[in-house]
Design a protein around this motif. Structure first.
Motif, PDB file in Angstrom:
ATOM      1  N   ARG A  19       0.830  -1.212   0.000  1.00  0.00           N
ATOM      2  CA  ARG A  19       0.000   0.000   0.000  1.00  0.00           C
ATOM      3  C   ARG A  19       0.867   1.266   0.000  1.00  0.00           C
ATOM      4  NH1 ARG A  19      -3.711  -1.211   4.992  1.00  0.00           N
ATOM      5  NH2 ARG A  19      -1.758  -2.240   5.551  1.00  0.00           N
ATOM      6  N   GLY A  20       0.597   2.137  -0.956  1.00  0.00           N
ATOM      7  CA  GLY A  20       1.303   3.416  -1.036  1.00  0.00           C
ATOM      8  C   GLY A  20       2.720   3.329  -1.574  1.00  0.00           C
ATOM      9  N   LEU A  21       3.141   2.132  -2.010  1.00  0.00           N
ATOM     10  CA  LEU A  21       4.519   1.989  -2.481  1.00  0.00           C
ATOM     11  C   LEU A  21       4.635   2.141  -4.000  1.00  0.00           C
ATOM     12  CD1 LEU A  21       5.884  -1.015  -0.363  1.00  0.00           C
ATOM     13  CD2 LEU A  21       6.038   1.442   0.106  1.00  0.00           C
ATOM     14  N   ARG A  22       5.779   2.697  -4.393  1.00  0.00           N
ATOM     15  CA  ARG A  22       6.101   2.818  -5.811  1.00  0.00           C
ATOM     16  C   ARG A  22       7.044   1.669  -6.156  1.00  0.00           C
ATOM     17  NH1 ARG A  22       7.767   8.814  -4.422  1.00  0.00           N
ATOM     18  NH2 ARG A  22       8.625   7.514  -2.771  1.00  0.00           N
ATOM     19  N   VAL A  23       6.544   0.771  -6.991  1.00  0.00           N
ATOM     20  CA  VAL A  23       7.194  -0.525  -7.198  1.00  0.00           C
ATOM     21  C   VAL A  23       7.974  -0.567  -8.509  1.00  0.00           C
ATOM     22  CG1 VAL A  23       6.746  -3.006  -7.510  1.00  0.00           C
ATOM     23  CG2 VAL A  23       5.366  -1.680  -5.876  1.00  0.00           C
ATOM     24  N   LEU A  24       9.128  -1.218  -8.471  1.00  0.00           N
ATOM     25  CA  LEU A  24       9.846  -1.569  -9.696  1.00  0.00           C
ATOM     26  C   LEU A  24       9.818  -3.084  -9.833  1.00  0.00           C
ATOM     27  CD1 LEU A  24      11.618  -0.639 -12.114  1.00  0.00           C
ATOM     28  CD2 LEU A  24      13.600  -1.210 -10.702  1.00  0.00           C
ATOM     29  N   LEU A  25       9.128  -3.571 -10.854  1.00  0.00           N
ATOM     30  CA  LEU A  25       9.079  -5.002 -11.138  1.00  0.00           C
ATOM     31  C   LEU A  25      10.301  -5.381 -11.960  1.00  0.00           C
ATOM     32  CD1 LEU A  25       5.466  -5.831 -12.376  1.00  0.00           C
ATOM     33  CD2 LEU A  25       6.725  -7.105 -10.627  1.00  0.00           C
ATOM     34  N   ILE A  26      10.848  -6.551 -11.667  1.00  0.00           N
ATOM     35  CA  ILE A  26      12.050  -7.004 -12.360  1.00  0.00           C
ATOM     36  C   ILE A  26      11.825  -8.363 -13.004  1.00  0.00           C
ATOM     37  CG2 ILE A  26      14.403  -7.875 -11.954  1.00  0.00           C
ATOM     38  CD1 ILE A  26      14.190  -4.881 -11.787  1.00  0.00           C
ATOM     39  N   ASP A  27      12.244  -8.478 -14.260  1.00  0.00           N
ATOM     40  CA  ASP A  27      12.282  -9.796 -14.900  1.00  0.00           C
ATOM     41  C   ASP A  27      13.461  -9.815 -15.870  1.00  0.00           C
ATOM     42  OD1 ASP A  27      11.553 -12.406 -15.285  1.00  0.00           O
ATOM     43  OD2 ASP A  27       9.593 -11.981 -16.140  1.00  0.00           O
ATOM     44  N   ASP A  28      13.803 -11.003 -16.352  1.00  0.00           N
ATOM     45  CA  ASP A  28      14.943 -11.071 -17.265  1.00  0.00           C
ATOM     46  C   ASP A  28      14.585 -10.558 -18.656  1.00  0.00           C
ATOM     47  OD1 ASP A  28      13.291 -13.260 -17.545  1.00  0.00           O
ATOM     48  OD2 ASP A  28      14.887 -14.695 -17.959  1.00  0.00           O
ATOM     49  N   VAL A  29      13.449 -11.044 -19.184  1.00  0.00           N
ATOM     50  CA  VAL A  29      13.082 -10.676 -20.550  1.00  0.00           C
ATOM     51  C   VAL A  29      11.628 -10.223 -20.618  1.00  0.00           C
ATOM     52  CG1 VAL A  29      12.884 -11.491 -22.937  1.00  0.00           C
ATOM     53  CG2 VAL A  29      14.690 -12.385 -21.487  1.00  0.00           C
ATOM     54  N   LEU A  30      11.397  -9.196 -21.393  1.00  0.00           N
ATOM     55  CA  LEU A  30      10.030  -8.783 -21.692  1.00  0.00           C
ATOM     56  C   LEU A  30       9.687  -9.311 -23.076  1.00  0.00           C
ATOM     57  CD1 LEU A  30       8.656  -5.162 -21.258  1.00  0.00           C
ATOM     58  CD2 LEU A  30       8.119  -6.502 -23.271  1.00  0.00           C
ATOM     59  N   THR A  31       8.623 -10.090 -23.186  1.00  0.00           N
ATOM     60  CA  THR A  31       8.228 -10.598 -24.502  1.00  0.00           C
ATOM     61  C   THR A  31       7.010  -9.837 -24.998  1.00  0.00           C
ATOM     62  OG1 THR A  31       9.206 -12.730 -23.963  1.00  0.00           O
ATOM     63  CG2 THR A  31       7.743 -12.657 -25.856  1.00  0.00           C
ATOM     64  N   THR A  32       5.830 -10.114 -24.446  1.00  0.00           N
ATOM     65  CA  THR A  32       4.681  -9.279 -24.825  1.00  0.00           C
ATOM     66  C   THR A  32       4.332  -8.299 -23.714  1.00  0.00           C
ATOM     67  OG1 THR A  32       3.048 -10.761 -23.859  1.00  0.00           O
ATOM     68  CG2 THR A  32       3.668 -11.183 -26.146  1.00  0.00           C
TER      69      THR A  32
ATOM     70  N   ALA B 102      -0.601  -0.646  -4.467  1.00  0.00           N
ATOM     71  CA  ALA B 102       0.634  -0.005  -4.935  1.00  0.00           C
ATOM     72  C   ALA B 102       0.290   1.307  -5.640  1.00  0.00           C
ATOM     73  CB  ALA B 102       1.396  -0.928  -5.880  1.00  0.00           C
ATOM     74  N   LEU B 103       1.105   2.318  -5.386  1.00  0.00           N
ATOM     75  CA  LEU B 103       0.853   3.639  -5.953  1.00  0.00           C
ATOM     76  C   LEU B 103       1.205   3.662  -7.442  1.00  0.00           C
ATOM     77  CD1 LEU B 103      -0.123   6.155  -4.486  1.00  0.00           C
ATOM     78  CD2 LEU B 103       2.268   6.838  -4.211  1.00  0.00           C
ATOM     79  N   SER B 104       2.342   3.071  -7.776  1.00  0.00           N
ATOM     80  CA  SER B 104       2.757   2.981  -9.176  1.00  0.00           C
ATOM     81  C   SER B 104       3.545   1.688  -9.361  1.00  0.00           C
ATOM     82  CB  SER B 104       3.610   4.191  -9.578  1.00  0.00           C
ATOM     83  OG  SER B 104       4.810   4.197  -8.837  1.00  0.00           O
ATOM     84  N   VAL B 105       3.537   1.193 -10.577  1.00  0.00           N
ATOM     85  CA  VAL B 105       4.325   0.001 -10.894  1.00  0.00           C
ATOM     86  C   VAL B 105       5.038   0.224 -12.225  1.00  0.00           C
ATOM     87  CG1 VAL B 105       4.331  -2.481 -11.315  1.00  0.00           C
ATOM     88  CG2 VAL B 105       2.701  -1.524  -9.681  1.00  0.00           C
ATOM     89  N   HIS B 106       6.351   0.358 -12.156  1.00  0.00           N
ATOM     90  CA  HIS B 106       7.169   0.406 -13.361  1.00  0.00           C
ATOM     91  C   HIS B 106       7.887  -0.932 -13.478  1.00  0.00           C
ATOM     92  CE1 HIS B 106       6.399   4.687 -12.815  1.00  0.00           C
ATOM     93  NE2 HIS B 106       6.674   4.823 -14.091  1.00  0.00           N
ATOM     94  N   ALA B 107       8.418  -1.199 -14.643  1.00  0.00           N
ATOM     95  CA  ALA B 107       9.101  -2.486 -14.826  1.00  0.00           C
ATOM     96  C   ALA B 107      10.409  -2.276 -15.579  1.00  0.00           C
ATOM     97  CB  ALA B 107       8.210  -3.455 -15.591  1.00  0.00           C
ATOM     98  N   ALA B 108      11.404  -3.063 -15.205  1.00  0.00           N
ATOM     99  CA  ALA B 108      12.677  -3.062 -15.936  1.00  0.00           C
ATOM    100  C   ALA B 108      13.060  -4.499 -16.223  1.00  0.00           C
ATOM    101  CB  ALA B 108      13.763  -2.379 -15.114  1.00  0.00           C
ATOM    102  N   THR B 109      13.523  -4.745 -17.434  1.00  0.00           N
ATOM    103  CA  THR B 109      14.014  -6.073 -17.788  1.00  0.00           C
ATOM    104  C   THR B 109      15.376  -5.928 -18.459  1.00  0.00           C
ATOM    105  OG1 THR B 109      13.001  -6.085 -19.994  1.00  0.00           O
ATOM    106  CG2 THR B 109      11.654  -6.944 -18.179  1.00  0.00           C
ATOM    107  N   ALA B 110      16.126  -7.013 -18.456  1.00  0.00           N
ATOM    108  CA  ALA B 110      17.456  -6.961 -19.062  1.00  0.00           C
ATOM    109  C   ALA B 110      17.359  -6.872 -20.579  1.00  0.00           C
ATOM    110  CB  ALA B 110      18.258  -8.202 -18.656  1.00  0.00           C
ATOM    111  N   ALA B 111      16.302  -7.472 -21.133  1.00  0.00           N
ATOM    112  CA  ALA B 111      16.188  -7.486 -22.588  1.00  0.00           C
ATOM    113  C   ALA B 111      14.730  -7.454 -23.043  1.00  0.00           C
ATOM    114  CB  ALA B 111      16.875  -8.719 -23.155  1.00  0.00           C
ATOM    115  N   ARG B 112      14.565  -7.048 -24.280  1.00  0.00           N
ATOM    116  CA  ARG B 112      13.262  -7.026 -24.939  1.00  0.00           C
ATOM    117  C   ARG B 112      13.329  -8.041 -26.055  1.00  0.00           C
ATOM    118  NH1 ARG B 112       8.887  -7.238 -26.663  1.00  0.00           N
ATOM    119  NH2 ARG B 112       7.378  -5.619 -27.172  1.00  0.00           N
ATOM    120  N   ALA B 113      12.536  -9.121 -25.948  1.00  0.00           N
ATOM    121  CA  ALA B 113      12.589 -10.186 -26.947  1.00  0.00           C
ATOM    122  C   ALA B 113      12.287  -9.653 -28.337  1.00  0.00           C
ATOM    123  CB  ALA B 113      11.618 -11.294 -26.601  1.00  0.00           C
TER     124      ALA B 113
END
Ligand SMILES: [Zn+2]
Ligand SMILES: [Zn+2]
Length: 219
Positions: free
Chosen positions: A179-192, A208-219
């Motif tokens: 609750r109220g947290l700004r989240v960074l989601l992590i995964d290795d690859v983003l496909t779709t 969650a207040l916001s959810v951004h995502a970072a991945t190492a690669a984009r398939a």
């Protein structure tokens, strides 16, 4: 991966390193899909149009092809766990991208794998990456999500099949509080982006207040 002339502290030789493709603009502002040609205005790709995406933005700095794909595959399936450092470097580039650089983040959350898959592999790749990123950024990494359905591999599925396959595959862990947290989601690859979106949906529904995502690669 050729094993030739690799300098100490590096993982790839200079000719393999040269094959690592950095994603350059223009790209989809939602999922980082690169687009050929010159577009100056904000742009959303066909993959992201006409569907609800629950994350606020997903950034990948590298194309998940060729050598990048090989390295991630070796890391995940080949038990070459030392390669996490190289994959984490690519992931860090996504976090340093201008689309994420100024985003305030309270917590890093790895995309969970199903316990059965984790057992067979011995680790969850996203957790290892999240821990490395956490050590570099001082943003705490917490496994807030768990995967409750053993989803069949997504590779052969199209976009709508993926969404169906993932529905209710994740839930918030007991006692996890976003609750109220700004989240960074992590995964290795983003496909779709379906997995990240489904995780973001669960996190946002849990407050969650916001959810951004970072991945190492984009398939
Ligand atoms: Zn090489
Ligand atoms: Zn897109």
């Amino acid at each position: 991966m050729c094993g030739k002339n690799v300098r100490a502290g590096e993982y790839l030789c200079s000719s393999c390193e040269a094959k690592v493709i950095r994603i350059a603009p223009p790209f989809c502002e939602i999922c980082s899909e690169p687009f050929e040609g010159s577009i100056t205005s904000a742009f959303t790709c066909a993959n992201c149009a006409h569907r609800t995406i629950y994350f606020d933005g997903a950034v990948a700095a590298y194309r998940g092809r060729g050598i990048v794909r090989e390295v991630i595959h070796e890391f995940k399936y080949g038990r070459q766990i030392y390669l996490r450092h190289l994959v984490a470097r690519w992931l860090r580039a996504a976090l340093d991208d201008e689309r994420l650089r100024d985003v305030s983040l309270d917590v890093i959350v790895p995309v969970p794998s199903h316990p059965a898959r984790k057992r067979e592999r011995g680790f969850n790749q996203a957790s290892l990456l999240a821990e490395l990123l956490s050590a570099q950024t001082s943003i705490p990494s917490k496994p807030m999500l768990e995967r409750i359905r053993y989803t069949t591999t997504q590779t052969a599925l199209d976009r709508s099949e993926r969404m169906e396959n993932l529905h209710n595959a994740f839930r918030l862990r007991k006692k996890a509080d976003v609750r109220g947290l700004r989240v960074l989601l992590i995964d290795d690859v983003l496909t779709t982006g379906s997995t990240l979106s489904e995780c973001a949906r669960v996190l946002k529904r849990a407050g969650a207040l916001s959810v951004h995502a970072a991945t190492a690669a984009r398939a």
